[in-house]
Design an enzyme around this catalytic site. Structure first.
Site, PDB file in Angstrom:
ATOM      1  N   HIS A  79      -3.379 -50.253  -5.281  1.00 39.15           N
ATOM      2  CA  HIS A  79      -1.953 -49.952  -5.081  1.00 39.15           C
ATOM      3  C   HIS A  79      -1.449 -51.628  -5.592  1.00 39.15           C
ATOM      4  CE1 HIS A  79       1.431 -48.993  -2.585  1.00 39.15           C
ATOM      5  NE2 HIS A  79       1.637 -50.118  -2.692  1.00 39.15           N
ATOM      6  N   ASN A 125       7.091 -45.144  -3.028  1.00 35.95           N
ATOM      7  CA  ASN A 125       6.223 -46.332  -3.223  1.00 35.95           C
ATOM      8  C   ASN A 125       5.015 -46.136  -4.135  1.00 35.95           C
ATOM      9  OD1 ASN A 125       4.686 -48.864  -3.022  1.00 35.95           O
ATOM     10  ND2 ASN A 125       4.678 -49.067  -1.057  1.00 35.95           N
ATOM     11  N   ASP A 165      -0.529 -38.312  -5.153  1.00 34.23           N
ATOM     12  CA  ASP A 165      -0.057 -39.100  -4.137  1.00 34.23           C
ATOM     13  C   ASP A 165       0.655 -38.405  -3.041  1.00 34.23           C
ATOM     14  OD1 ASP A 165       0.208 -41.417  -2.654  1.00 34.23           O
ATOM     15  OD2 ASP A 165       2.114 -42.312  -3.750  1.00 34.23           O
TER      16      ASP A 165
END
Length: 473
Positions: free
Chosen positions: A219, A318, A345
């Protein structure tokens, strides 16, 4: 051909069998069979028995008469009680694989749980998902890995594999029990939801991954550059008066990590790429021959930061939605082979959470039920790639990333596990969040016209999703 057992599952009696389905044998008749591994792309039949693919090709017409077939012998295997599925006009593909989902189980089951998350995956055509470790508690011990696999066996409608933590509690301070988690069946390592900011710790994690032969999934977000950031740094954030999130916050981590991965001889994967600059970094690393890869999500391939206008928290992601130039570069990266994996995601939240002020609302979008048509819109309908490559990005490539190809997932092989997806590529429908199987309704795509849908999902020879449109054929 014999394939090894799949971690976390019993391959001959997989989890998630629907109680009213699970025929002994299935004959999928007359579909366009696409198998990226072999390069097969032809009209053919697929015979399934005892959880495995028994034959691919043209089965004799006499054997296809009627809804039930008995006493069929194919490749020395006696098959009885065969249900025939008419697949004319459908794509018949390896079961879709999503290497990046959030099932919120354990600890956040008001948002999602293994039963609802895997049912949503099956409805989207996915036969395998890899769940991220930012649960409560985090997936940082072998006991938690085993707990999730056990719950998936009991409650799931698709195969579930864990991606375990790189650091204990995802806190970035000390190594997690990486070796023990991999032994328990974890197929990748990540602190997803957070970056491993300390370079020394990141190198230690990469060395452990290299020694174990598992991929690290990053990430990519420099925390010092994103304090208080809630959306892309640009004209829209300035107009709304919100703290912007610069592209460099992603790019600087990826550039650092490529150097660290080179030193550690580790496989390194960038999750949910949002910046065009990241695509360029990965392209250069791959040209150098480094085992570096990246994934793109549906929202980053279709939407820009303009979707946040009006303080629309359903578009709060995000990493954030960026600009049209980033979208174009991401699509180009898929088309030229720089980006080799597509991943949703899938991140469910309650609508009450998303109703908070923009600064306070959580990041994330549900995506697994609408991913297939959104990928098709961004990549196939735009003529960036064709259906065979799209299927490869959703099957063989993620299987290779997570080492699942060794067990036969991501392919259609005679003797291999019977995980398949039947897709109607031209079926028109609309995104209606209230009809989602997932507990999550948080999507900015509500009301969007979609084209292409999974009509049937088969896991280990058992039907785990059957759309009404299939019965109506």
């Amino acid at each position: 051909m014999t394939t090894p057992p799949l971690p976390g599952t019993n391959q001959t009696d997989p989890p998630n069998a629907h109680p009213t389905d699970g025929s002994t044998s299935l004959l999928i008749r007359g579909g366009r069979v696409i198998d990226p591994e072999s390069g097969r792309d032809e009209t053919a039949d697929v015979l399934i028995a005892c959880g495995r693919i028994r034959a691919i090709g043209r089965i004799g017409e006499a054997q296809l008469a009627g809804a039930e077939v008995s006493g069929v012998e194919v490749s020395g295997v006696q098959v009885s009680g065969v249900e025939v599925i008419d697949a004319e006009g459908l794509l018949v593909t390896p079961g879709l694989i999503d290497p990046h989902v959030h099932l919120r189980d354990p600890g956040q089951t008001a948002k999602e749980d293994i039963a609802t998350g895997t049912a949503a995956a099956a409805a989207g055509g996915f036969t395998t998902v890899c769940c991220m470790p930012n649960t409560q508690p985090a997936i940082d011990t072998p006991e938690t890995v085993e707990l999730i696999h056990a719950r998936a066996r009991d409650r799931g409608r698709c195969r579930v594999f864990c991606v375990a933590c790189g650091t204990a509690g995802r806190a970035g301070a000390e190594l997690a029990e990486i070796r023990a988690c991999v032994k328990a069946g974890a197929v990748g390592i990540s602190d997803d939801g957070d970056v491993i900011a300390d370079a020394g710790m990141m190198l230690a994690v990469l060395r452990e991954c290299a020694d174990l032969g598992v991929v690290f999934m990053q990430h990519a977000q420099d925390p010092t550059l994103t304090r208080g950031s809630v959306m892309h740094e640009g004209a829209v954030s300035a107009r709304l008066g919100l703290v912007g999130w610069p592209r460099i916050a992603e790019e600087i981590i990826v550039e650092r990590d490529i150097r660290l991965a080179r030193s550690a001889a580790a496989c390194y994967h960038v999750q949910h790429i949002s910046s065009g600059g990241t695509v360029d970094l990965i392209r250069r690393a791959r040209a150098e021959g480094l085992p570096v890869s990246g994934e793109a999500s549906p929202h980053h391939l279709l939407l820009t930061d303009e979707a946040c206008d009006g303080f629309n928290t359903l578009a709060k992601m995000n990493p954030p939605l960026r600009e049209a130039s980033d979208v174009r570069t991401l699509v180009e990266g898929v088309a030229d082979g720089t980006i080799t994996v597509l991943a949703t995601d899938h991140a469910p939240h309650t609508l009450d959470e998303k109703a908070r002020p923009f600064d306070e609302a959580p990041f994330g979008i549900v995506g697994i039920e609408t991913a297939l048509p959104l990928y098709a819109e961004a990549l196939v309908q735009s003529n960036a790639i064709g259906w065979p490559r799209l299927i490869e990005l959703l099957t063989l490539e993620p299987a290779r990333l997570c080492g699942l190809d060794a067990s036969g997932l991501g392919t259609l092989r005679e003797g291999g596990p019977a995980d398949l997806t039947l897709i109607a590529p031209d079926l028109a429908w609309a995104c209606e969040p209230e009809a989602f199987v997932s507990k999550g309704r948080n999507t900015p795509f509500a009301g969007r016209a979609l084209k292409g849908r999974a009509l049937c999902t088969i896991v280990g020879g058992r039907v785990t999703h059957r759309a009404e449109a299939l019965a109506a054929r």
